[in-house]
Scaffold this motif. Structure first.
Motif, short mmCIF file in Angstrom:
data_model
loop_
_atom_site.label_atom_id
_atom_site.label_comp_id
_atom_site.label_asym_id
_atom_site.label_seq_id
_atom_site.Cartn_x
_atom_site.Cartn_y
_atom_site.Cartn_z
N LYS A 158 0.82 -1.21 0.00
CA LYS A 158 0.00 0.00 0.00
C LYS A 158 0.86 1.26 0.00
O LYS A 158 0.50 2.26 -0.63
N GLU A 159 1.97 1.24 0.71
CA GLU A 159 2.88 2.38 0.68
C GLU A 159 3.39 2.60 -0.74
O GLU A 159 3.48 3.73 -1.21
N PHE A 160 3.71 1.50 -1.41
CA PHE A 160 4.19 1.58 -2.79
C PHE A 160 3.14 2.20 -3.70
O PHE A 160 3.42 3.11 -4.48
N GLU A 161 1.91 1.70 -3.63
CA GLU A 161 0.83 2.21 -4.47
C GLU A 161 0.56 3.68 -4.20
O GLU A 161 0.32 4.47 -5.12
N LEU A 162 0.62 4.07 -2.92
CA LEU A 162 0.38 5.46 -2.56
C LEU A 162 1.47 6.36 -3.12
O LEU A 162 1.20 7.44 -3.67
N PHE A 163 2.72 5.94 -3.00
CA PHE A 163 3.83 6.74 -3.52
C PHE A 163 3.75 6.87 -5.03
O PHE A 163 3.98 7.95 -5.59
N ILE A 164 3.40 5.79 -5.72
CA ILE A 164 3.21 5.84 -7.18
C ILE A 164 2.15 6.88 -7.54
O ILE A 164 2.32 7.68 -8.47
N PHE A 165 1.06 6.87 -6.81
CA PHE A 165 -0.03 7.82 -7.09
C PHE A 165 0.44 9.26 -6.91
O PHE A 165 0.12 10.14 -7.71
N PHE A 166 1.21 9.51 -5.85
CA PHE A 166 1.74 10.85 -5.63
C PHE A 166 2.69 11.26 -6.75
O PHE A 166 2.63 12.39 -7.25
N ILE A 167 3.56 10.33 -7.17
CA ILE A 167 4.51 10.66 -8.24
C ILE A 167 3.78 10.97 -9.54
O ILE A 167 4.12 11.92 -10.26
N GLU A 168 2.77 10.17 -9.85
CA GLU A 168 2.02 10.37 -11.10
C GLU A 168 1.24 11.68 -11.10
O GLU A 168 0.80 12.14 -12.16
N ASN A 169 1.05 12.24 -9.90
CA ASN A 169 0.28 13.49 -9.79
C ASN A 169 1.08 14.57 -9.07
O ASN A 169 0.54 15.35 -8.28
N LYS A 170 2.39 14.61 -9.36
CA LYS A 170 3.26 15.60 -8.72
C LYS A 170 2.73 17.01 -8.92
O LYS A 170 2.18 17.34 -9.98
N GLU A 171 2.91 17.82 -7.90
CA GLU A 171 2.53 19.24 -7.90
C GLU A 171 1.02 19.46 -7.80
O GLU A 171 0.57 20.60 -7.72
N GLN A 172 0.23 18.39 -7.77
CA GLN A 172 -1.22 18.53 -7.68
C GLN A 172 -1.69 18.29 -6.25
O GLN A 172 -1.20 17.39 -5.56
N ALA A 173 -2.66 19.08 -5.81
CA ALA A 173 -3.29 18.85 -4.50
C ALA A 173 -4.29 17.71 -4.67
O ALA A 173 -5.22 17.80 -5.47
N LEU A 174 -4.08 16.64 -3.92
CA LEU A 174 -4.95 15.46 -4.01
C LEU A 174 -5.81 15.38 -2.75
O LEU A 174 -5.28 15.38 -1.64
#
Length: 224
Positions: A158-174
């Motif tokens: 889950k940490e891996f999937e979360l980090f991937i999601f953050f990288i794919e959406n860099k600079e965006q407020a999620l």
């Protein structure tokens, strides 16, 4: 027309039989294992699109079965079936890489909906085969390796999937809803504070406390 191949790993034979009949009525092809060890054997010997996995199994616990499945296959959707209703058990399952869970007793219609959601998610988000980078961190989505230089960094699924999601959406407020839907699944109904726990883990393990920013009242943003 068969929709998917589903492996049912459930030690209560009556429940397993009901699940098998209901799923086959919906057009799925199924097989059943009644122990953790037999479930692993059938997983290794077959080609499956989804696994229904009971947590309380003889010979080998459902969570241990899940851990071993994820050691060799990070993509196949796994839905946990559990009679336990405590948050720690659910968090443990999600942390080991389960896509969803449903607590017994459950309505078959709800389970079918969760199965459809998991299968749709796999079809719309096929596993990427590329290396992503953030600052001096590299992430290989195929091998699930995370490195800073030559140093490996161990992340849970889950940490891996979360980090991937953050990288794919860099600079965006999620916002929290976006994060939960993407990482924990559309049908996750647990405590949204689970996001805060995993963000703390990422900040510590990856040393990105300054880059993984809290957006008050919204969620989080990964900033270069």
């Amino acid at each position: 027309m068969m929709l998917a191949n589903i492996l049912i790993i459930e030690d209560e034979k009556k429940i397993a039989r009901i699940l098998q009949l209901e799923l086959e009525h919906e057009g799925y092809e199924t097989d059943v294992a009644f122990t953790g060890i037999k479930g692993l054997e059938k997983f290794k010997d077959g080609t499956w699109d989804l696994i229904l996995l009971d947590v309380m199994l003889p010979e080998l616990s459902g969570l241990e079965v899940l851990r071993r499945i994820r050691a060799t296959n990070s993509a196949i959707p796994v839905i946990l079936l559990t009679a336990r209703d405590s948050i720690p058990d659910k968090v443990s399952g999600l942390d080991l890489g389960a896509n969803d869970y449903i607590t017994k007793p459950f309505e078959i219609e709800e389970l079918l909906a969760r199965i459809r959601a998991c299968l749709r998610n796999v079809q719309s988000h096929p596993l990427q085969m590329e290396v992503l980078t953030f600052q001096d961190i590299t992430v290989n989505e195929k091998t699930r390796e995370v490195k800073r230089g030559d140093e490996s960094i161990e992340l849970t699924p889950k940490e891996f999937e979360l980090f991937i999601f953050f990288i794919e959406n860099k600079e965006q407020a999620l916002n929290r809803e976006q994060i939960l839907t993407k990482v924990w699944g559309f049908d996750y109904y647990g405590d949204t504070n689970i996001i805060d726990v995993y963000v703390r883990h990422l900040r510590k393990k990856l040393a990105i406390a300054d880059s993984l920013q809290t957006i008050r009242g919204v969620g989080y943003r990964l900033k270069e």
